[in-house]
Design an enzyme around this catalytic site. Structure first.
Site: not given
Ligand SMILES: Cc1ncc(COP(=O)(O)O)c(C=O)c1O
Lengths: 264, 395
Positions: B87, B109, B375
């Site tokens: 993020k 948000e 992620s």
């Molecule tokens: C570690 C992590 N992965 C994935 C997501 C999902 O979001 P996005 O689909 O935008 O990657 C989030 C959202 O809060 C997150 O914190």
């Protein structure tokens, strides 16, 4: 084919010869029958009725209308139920439906607008459908004689005002404040300048709303605009009433007071 | 201006008139600065020295072994970014834009709290006030991140409407923006929302895929056979997918929240929703027949969202990306396996991508190695995952 909604709305402004009172009723709040009654009561005082079809995620609305819409949905209110309230008001002032874009397209815009037209709805206000996204829906609406009423805001620049003016029908809803419904507006130089600026670009009548609460405010807005929308304050009075009779009486008294203020 | 407004039929700007001017302003600013050397240098330096990019590409040998993945399993380690998730890539890019636009205040948000923490961090870094909207349910299940945001100087505002999750927090952030648009920049946290947000977020996140593609070539001498990422709004997924969209031989798989499973509640907008409008764009959406937006459900707050970014809707329809889902239970067990076999506690969101690799291994198309976007890291999830898995801190 009945008279198109845009013409009915424009005629309402000409016929009144004074600023119009446009009260808002949330269909299904506090329940469907009560909202039908409140709409009938207000129809005796109003020049146009704004009828809300509840949506789960109303981005342009503050806490009062949000909560009313949620209560309506929790009570099982469906769009068709609300449109039938418009059908009941056929002998009264023109009805303009206010809802969000996803409600309009969920069953297809054709179906929603056909149903609206079949219930005598004159216009539709969709606050999350800005002018540059509206062409398709406007065409469908025009095809069934329902006016797509545009909104303009304090942040709308001159070029967009002109674009809104070009396609405007019925009237334009001028948002008095940079914000959501239910706030506090003040009649100040900024609002006066906004109305003047809008008039340079928009030839249909201008109705001002968002944050109007008292007869005195309504009268002041009436001095500079062609009509006044009052929404959250009516819902608040219904919510504060101890029972259904008291709510009906509160709606009657408030509708009477606003209409009186706009007549003087 | 050439900033994408639509992806096929999806996207657009379905928002109150009040913020249209601000969207135009943002579009212009982004178009002007994206290739501006000063902007690129500033962002590039921060991504390097502050975020810690490039993030490593790591071969997860013990999971390969456990899951029978002879072809290789590679993790793109976004969990090693400063603040613990991808993020921050977007939050920094947007905060630098906000400063150039002269905004004095930042709002966001957050669901899992990672975007909130990233935005609070970026705001602290440039000295802008920051308010983060967060559903009350999420404040409870991602408590650690609430404390982090407050320590970073952000105001965290609880949201009680709806189910008190990401959808409700996003609605409230948009209402704040409608009210304070003159002074405030809204840093949206995923590739969702009205144009130009989906394009801007995807562009700032595409650093993930650009690095990973080069790293795979360097490490393995070829491209991956399959790239897998979890999809909430879709920012980490689009961030890694974009670099591979033109590589027809590379299979791309997005993993949504399967929640309680086929007959229960879930967050699988692309698999089980139909197109509609939420939060300013036309995209796949969980909704009832009348268009009332349904409540999503996922054990992971970051995937607990009934909508999805418009570019994913388009990629679904074109068939370039396949979208599948993983249940809460599958994600929790993958969370534990990754922790115990690799010594990496993943975010519950990322664990959905791992769960699909494990459970769908046989069906993964293409012979090449599997690349997973890890992620984020799972510190934020220890309370919730611990409770679900029966692990606590009792003496
Ligand atoms: C570690 C992590 N992965 C994935 C997501 C999902 O979001 P996005 O689909 O935008 O990657 C989030 C959202 O809060 C997150 O914190």
């Amino acid at each position: 084919m009945p008279e198109p909604g845009a013409l009915r709305l424009e005629r309402a402004f000409r016929a009144a010869g004074r600023p119009l009172f446009v009260p808002y009723v949330m269909g299904g709040y506090p329940d469907l029958d009560a909202s039908r009654r409140h709409a009938r009561i207000l129809a005796r005082h109003a020049d146009i009725i704004e009828l809300g079809v509840p949506f789960s995620d109303p981005l342009a609305d503050g806490p009062t209308i949000q909560a009313a819409g949620q209560q309506a949905l929790d009570g099982g209110t469906r769009p068709w139920d609300v449109l039938r309230i418009a059908g009941d008001l056929r002998d009264g002032p023109p009805v303009v439906v206010m809802t969000y874009f996803n409600t309009v397209i969920a069953h297809g815009a054709e179906q929603f607008l056909n149903e609206a037209a079949g219930n005598g709805v004159a216009g539709i206000i969709v606050p999350d459908l800005p002018v540059d996204e509206a062409a398709e829906v406007r065409e469908v609406a025009q095809g069934v004689g329902v006016a797509l009423v545009a909104l303009a805001a304090p942040t709308t620049d001159d070029a967009r005002m002109a674009e809104i003016g070009l396609s405007a029908e019925g009237f334009v809803y001028l948002v008095a404040v940079t914000g959501v419904t239910g706030g506090q507006m003040a009649l100040d130089d900024r609002l006066r300048a906004l109305v003047e600026r809008a008039r340079r670009h928009i030839k249909v009548p201008l109705v001002v709303g968002f944050g109007v609460r008292t007869p005195e405010q309504a009268r002041q807005i009436g001095d500079i605009a062609d009509g006044v929308v009052i929404a959250s304050e009516i819902i608040r009075r219904i919510g504060d009433a101890p029972d259904a009779d008291a709510a009906d009486a509160a709606v009657e008294a408030f509708g009477n007071a606003i209409a009186g203020a706009l007549r003087t | 201006m050439s900033v994408a407004k639509r992806f096929g039929p999806y996207g657009g700007r379905y928002v109150p008139e009040t913020v249209i001017g601000a969207l135009d302003e943002l579009t212009e600013a982004y178009d002007r600065y994206r290739d501006d050397p000063g902007f690129r240098d500033e962002l590039g330096a921060l991504l390097g020295n502050y975020v810690g990019r490039p993030t490593p590409l790591y071969r997860a040998g013990r999971l390969e072994e456990a899951w029978g993945l002879d072809r290789g399993l590679w993790l793109k380690r976004e969990d090693l970014c400063h603040t613990g998730a991808h993020k921050i890539n977007n939050a920094l890019g947007q905060v630098l834009l906000a400063r150039r636009m002269g905004k004095q205040r930042i709002i966001a948000e957050t669901g899992a709290g990672q975007h909130g923490v990233a935005t609070a961090t970026a705001s602290a870094l440039v000295g802008l006030g920051c308010r983060v909207y967060m559903g009350r349910t999420d404040m409870r299940r991602q408590r650690l991140n609430v404390i982090r945001m407050r320590m970073l100087g952000a105001e965290v505002t609880p949201v009680d409407s709806g189910s008190g999750t990401l959808k409700d927090a996003t609605s409230e952030a948009i209402r704040d923006w409608v009210t304070n648009v003159d002074t405030t920049h809204y840093i949206i946290g995923s590739a969702v929302g009205p144009a130009p947000y989906p394009e801007i977020v995807a562009a700032f996140q595409s650093v993930i895929g650009n690095e990973a593609r080069a790293q795979m070539l360097a490490e393995t001498g070829g491209l991956p056979g399959t790239v897998v990422a979890c999809v909430g709004g879709g920012s980490n997924a689009i961030g890694i997918f974009r670099a591979f969209l033109d590589d027809a031989a590379v299979a791309l798989v997005g993993v949504e929240a399967g929640g309680e499973g086929p007959s229960g509640r879930h967050g699988a907008s692309l698999a089980l929703g139909r197109p509609g409008v939420l939060h300013g764009s036309y995209s796949y959406l969980l909704q009832d027949p009348d268009g009332q937006v349904a409540e999503a459900h996922s054990v992971s707050a970051g995937l607990d969202y009934p909508g999805v970014g418009p570019e994913h809707s388009h990629l679904r329809d074109t068939g370039r990306v396949s979208y599948v889902n993983a249940t809460d239970e599958a994600a929790l067990s993958a969370f534990l396996e990754c922790s115990r076999r690799e010594g990496i506690i993943p975010a519950l969101e990322s664990a959905h991508a791992l769960a699909h690799v494990r459970d769908g291994a046989a069906g993964l198309a293409g012979p090449g190695p599997v690349l997973v976007c890890l992620s984020g890291r799972g510190d934020k999830d220890v309370d919730q995952a611990g409770a679900a898995l029966g692990i606590d801190a009792s003496a």
